[in-house]
Motif scaffolding. Structure first.
Motif, PDB file in Angstrom:
ATOM      1  N   PHE A  15      14.348  -0.031  95.006  1.00  0.00           N
ATOM      2  CA  PHE A  15      15.515   0.433  95.748  1.00  0.00           C
ATOM      3  C   PHE A  15      16.596   0.927  94.791  1.00  0.00           C
ATOM      4  N   HIS A  16      17.330   1.937  95.250  1.00  0.00           N
ATOM      5  CA  HIS A  16      18.505   2.421  94.521  1.00  0.00           C
ATOM      6  C   HIS A  16      19.704   2.345  95.476  1.00  0.00           C
ATOM      7  N   TRP A  17      20.344   3.466  95.798  1.00  0.00           N
ATOM      8  CA  TRP A  17      21.513   3.450  96.696  1.00  0.00           C
ATOM      9  C   TRP A  17      20.997   3.551  98.130  1.00  0.00           C
ATOM     10  N   ILE A  18      21.166   2.488  98.914  1.00  0.00           N
ATOM     11  CA  ILE A  18      20.551   2.441 100.245  1.00  0.00           C
ATOM     12  C   ILE A  18      21.590   2.249 101.348  1.00  0.00           C
ATOM     13  N   GLY A  19      22.821   2.697 101.102  1.00  0.00           N
ATOM     14  CA  GLY A  19      23.873   2.566 102.104  1.00  0.00           C
ATOM     15  C   GLY A  19      23.663   3.475 103.303  1.00  0.00           C
ATOM     16  N   HIS A  20      24.668   3.489 104.198  1.00  0.00           N
ATOM     17  CA  HIS A  20      24.639   4.303 105.419  1.00  0.00           C
ATOM     18  C   HIS A  20      23.415   3.998 106.282  1.00  0.00           C
ATOM     19  N   ASN A  21      23.058   2.708 106.358  1.00  0.00           N
ATOM     20  CA  ASN A  21      21.982   2.238 107.236  1.00  0.00           C
ATOM     21  C   ASN A  21      20.594   2.762 106.875  1.00  0.00           C
ATOM     22  N   LEU A  22      20.382   3.125 105.624  1.00  0.00           N
ATOM     23  CA  LEU A  22      19.047   3.582 105.231  1.00  0.00           C
ATOM     24  C   LEU A  22      18.023   2.457 105.366  1.00  0.00           C
ATOM     25  N   VAL A  23      18.396   1.251 104.921  1.00  0.00           N
ATOM     26  CA  VAL A  23      17.477   0.109 104.967  1.00  0.00           C
ATOM     27  C   VAL A  23      18.184  -1.067 105.623  1.00  0.00           C
ATOM     28  N   ASN A  24      17.609  -1.581 106.693  1.00  0.00           N
ATOM     29  CA  ASN A  24      18.133  -2.786 107.327  1.00  0.00           C
ATOM     30  C   ASN A  24      18.001  -3.962 106.360  1.00  0.00           C
ATOM     31  N   ILE A  25      19.059  -4.742 106.224  1.00  0.00           N
ATOM     32  CA  ILE A  25      19.055  -5.850 105.267  1.00  0.00           C
ATOM     33  C   ILE A  25      17.880  -6.800 105.510  1.00  0.00           C
ATOM     34  N   GLY A  26      17.595  -7.072 106.783  1.00  0.00           N
ATOM     35  CA  GLY A  26      16.504  -7.985 107.114  1.00  0.00           C
ATOM     36  C   GLY A  26      15.129  -7.470 106.732  1.00  0.00           C
ATOM     37  N   SER A  27      15.019  -6.152 106.492  1.00  0.00           N
ATOM     38  CA  SER A  27      13.722  -5.562 106.139  1.00  0.00           C
ATOM     39  C   SER A  27      13.181  -6.094 104.817  1.00  0.00           C
ATOM     40  N   PHE A  28      14.057  -6.568 103.952  1.00  0.00           N
ATOM     41  CA  PHE A  28      13.617  -7.087 102.660  1.00  0.00           C
ATOM     42  C   PHE A  28      12.585  -8.206 102.834  1.00  0.00           C
ATOM     43  N   LEU A  29      12.743  -8.985 103.902  1.00  0.00           N
ATOM     44  CA  LEU A  29      11.843 -10.120 104.131  1.00  0.00           C
ATOM     45  C   LEU A  29      10.446  -9.678 104.548  1.00  0.00           C
ATOM     46  N   LYS A  30      10.309  -8.435 104.981  1.00  0.00           N
ATOM     47  CA  LYS A  30       9.020  -7.937 105.461  1.00  0.00           C
ATOM     48  C   LYS A  30       8.247  -7.174 104.386  1.00  0.00           C
ATOM     49  N   ILE A  31       8.826  -7.071 103.206  1.00  0.00           N
ATOM     50  CA  ILE A  31       8.170  -6.338 102.120  1.00  0.00           C
ATOM     51  C   ILE A  31       7.345  -7.315 101.292  1.00  0.00           C
ATOM     52  N   ASN A  32       6.044  -7.120 101.274  1.00  0.00           N
ATOM     53  CA  ASN A  32       5.163  -8.051 100.552  1.00  0.00           C
ATOM     54  C   ASN A  32       4.766  -7.515  99.178  1.00  0.00           C
ATOM     55  N   LYS A  33       5.650  -6.736  98.600  1.00  0.00           N
ATOM     56  CA  LYS A  33       5.457  -6.186  97.258  1.00  0.00           C
ATOM     57  C   LYS A  33       6.628  -6.622  96.375  1.00  0.00           C
ATOM     58  N   PRO A  34       6.439  -6.633  95.049  1.00  0.00           N
ATOM     59  CA  PRO A  34       7.577  -6.898  94.162  1.00  0.00           C
ATOM     60  C   PRO A  34       8.673  -5.850  94.380  1.00  0.00           C
ATOM     61  N   ILE A  35       9.912  -6.305  94.365  1.00  0.00           N
ATOM     62  CA  ILE A  35      11.056  -5.422  94.599  1.00  0.00           C
ATOM     63  C   ILE A  35      11.930  -5.371  93.350  1.00  0.00           C
ATOM     64  N   VAL A  36      12.313  -4.157  92.970  1.00  0.00           N
ATOM     65  CA  VAL A  36      13.365  -3.946  91.972  1.00  0.00           C
ATOM     66  C   VAL A  36      14.502  -3.245  92.698  1.00  0.00           C
ATOM     67  N   TRP A  37      15.714  -3.707  92.473  1.00  0.00           N
ATOM     68  CA  TRP A  37      16.873  -3.080  93.113  1.00  0.00           C
ATOM     69  C   TRP A  37      17.892  -2.740  92.029  1.00  0.00           C
ATOM     70  N   THR A  38      18.025  -1.448  91.738  1.00  0.00           N
ATOM     71  CA  THR A  38      19.029  -0.993  90.781  1.00  0.00           C
ATOM     72  C   THR A  38      20.335  -0.743  91.522  1.00  0.00           C
ATOM     73  N   LEU A  39      21.374  -1.445  91.129  1.00  0.00           N
ATOM     74  CA  LEU A  39      22.667  -1.349  91.816  1.00  0.00           C
ATOM     75  C   LEU A  39      23.499  -0.231  91.197  1.00  0.00           C
ATOM     76  N   HIS A  40      23.920   0.704  92.025  1.00  0.00           N
ATOM     77  CA  HIS A  40      24.752   1.807  91.546  1.00  0.00           C
ATOM     78  C   HIS A  40      26.221   1.602  91.907  1.00  0.00           C
ATOM     79  N   ASP A  41      26.499   0.541  92.652  1.00  0.00           N
ATOM     80  CA  ASP A  41      27.861   0.099  92.928  1.00  0.00           C
ATOM     81  C   ASP A  41      27.771  -1.360  93.357  1.00  0.00           C
ATOM     82  N   SER A  42      28.812  -1.882  93.991  1.00  0.00           N
ATOM     83  CA  SER A  42      28.867  -3.320  94.295  1.00  0.00           C
ATOM     84  C   SER A  42      28.324  -3.682  95.669  1.00  0.00           C
ATOM     85  N   TRP A  43      27.866  -2.718  96.450  1.00  0.00           N
ATOM     86  CA  TRP A  43      27.552  -2.968  97.856  1.00  0.00           C
ATOM     87  C   TRP A  43      26.528  -4.078  98.074  1.00  0.00           C
TER      88      TRP A  43
END
Length: 406
Positions: free
Chosen positions: A104-132
């Motif tokens: 994941f990179h910048w996922i604001g404006h409702n691109l990804v529902n926060i709860g969706s993270f729990l449904k991903i059965n793969k390793p996740i990397v999240w690069t933060l481009h701001d504080s959101w």
């Protein structure tokens, strides 16, 4: 190894540009990368649009947005906000692509529902481009530190309620991220790394500091005597300012820059101002101003940096700005406020000038100092970028990270 990048845009805005440079760097190293975006402007066949939500989800989203917008309507324009509680089909898209790592990179404006993270059965990397990622909805918290404990009574929402929209969003993030087992956080700047580690959402997570990078074979020192090509005066000192929406986005500090230029013009008459990333506007400053518009070609942008005498980045908050990296790589020193991740790039009076935060007098003095000492700084500018921010080296660091978590 197959990596899936997810970002709101493919190549518009600072986060998208930083992510796209990493994407190209990984491809150059033989890594297979697919890309999911909400908005696509390139013709890259590896970049796919996210699936639109189904009929039922659209109805649910419309209802929730109506309630949310009541609170968001209190926001001032300078405050970008994202909620990301709406339903989406992002999980279906991820399963279809079946990557080894979801990045994941910048996922604001409702691109990804926060709860969706729990449904991903793969390793996740999240690069933060701001504080959101760790706030109650704001992308730029400025002086607020509510995210370190509990949000509520949000100053950006002008709320006096302890339980407001910001507290709801933060609680959802706290609950969700604490249950995601295989997630790694990456912060491009040391400043954002510290903020993330102090936050109530991410303080228990693994957090790495990996900077953004750029192609040093594109952003390099070009012919500095090519001023005529861009309409610059031959015998003037060119002060450059620019970003996406440079004169519209209040966070970019255009008003502070213009005041600094006015003060500088009281003692010297050799200044010419150049601005990119914005349409021509009436600005009250008594020197010739050249509007360069949007510059999408990176070689042309680097050539512009190479032709000017100083680049000024007077932002009120920044993570690790691309423009500062670009200018230094192109051989031009930078003046900026000593905030956020900017000290990761600029060393005071070595490759630029770090002004006291939001002190217009010091910003003006810094511009003047760099103009008078440019020759002394030039040998340090591109060298400082090649050593730390070459996208080839940054890509290799990410490849090592991917291999560790797969």
């Amino acid at each position: 190894m197959k990596i899936l990048f997810i970002n709101y845009w493919d190549k518009t805005g600072g986060a998208a540009i930083a992510a796209h440079r990493l994407y190209r760097g990984l491809l150059n190293r033989g890594v297979k990368v697919e890309y999911l975006v909400q908005h696509k402007i390139t013709d890259d066949e590896n970049v796919h649009l996210v699936s639109q939500p189904g009929y039922i989800n659209k109805i649910v989203n419309k209802y929730s947005e109506k309630k949310i917008n009541k609170e968001k309507s209190k926001l001032e324009t300078m405050f970008p906000w994202s909620i990301n509680l709406n339903q989406s089909n992002i999980i279906r898209d991820i399963k279809k692509i079946n990557p080894d790592v979801v990045h994941f990179h910048w996922i604001g404006h409702n691109l990804v529902n926060i709860g969706s993270f729990l449904k991903i059965n793969k390793p996740i990397v999240w690069t933060l481009h701001d504080s959101w990622a760790f706030t109650g909805g704001c992308h730029i918290p400025y002086d607020c530190r509510g995210y370190e404990n509990e949000c509520g009574s949000c100053p950006q929402l002008k709320s006096d309620k302890v339980k407001d929209l910001s507290s709801t969003v933060l609680e959802e993030k706290q609950k969700t991220i604490s249950q995601v087992k295989n997630i790694t956080i990456v912060c491009p700047s040391k400043w954002l790394t510290v903020c993330a580690k102090k936050s109530s959402v991410l303080k228990r997570n693994t957090i790495y500091n990996i900077p953004n990078g750029l192609n040093i074979n594109v952003f390099k020192e070009y012919d500095s005597g090519n001023k005529k090509r861009f309409g610059f005066s031959k015998n003037k000192k060119i002060v450059l300012f620019g970003s996406v929406g440079s004169l519209i986005d209040e966070n970019k500090g255009a008003a502070l820059l213009l005041e600094a230029i006015r003060r500088l013009l009281l003692t010297r008459n050799d200044i010419e101002l150049a601005i990119f990333g914005s349409e021509k506007r009436n600005i009250e400053v008594d020197c010739n101003t050249i509007f360069l518009g949007n510059i999408n070609d990176e070689e042309e942008l680097s050539s512009i940096y190479s032709c000017v005498d100083v680049f000024v980045a007077p932002s009120k908050s920044e993570n690790l700005p691309n423009t500062v990296l670009e200018s230094l790589a192109s051989g031009t020193p930078v003046v900026a406020f000593n905030i956020g991740g900017i000290p990761d790039i600029i060393t005071h009076k070595f490759n630029g000038y770090l002004a006291k935060p939001f002190d217009v007098n010091d910003l003006s003095d810094g511009i003047g100092w760099v103009l008078d000492n440019k020759k002394r700084l030039e040998s340090n500018t591109s060298k400082s970028i090649k050593e730390k921010f070459d996208i080839e080296n940054i890509s290799e660091t990410y490849i090592k990270l991917y291999n560790e978590i797969i």
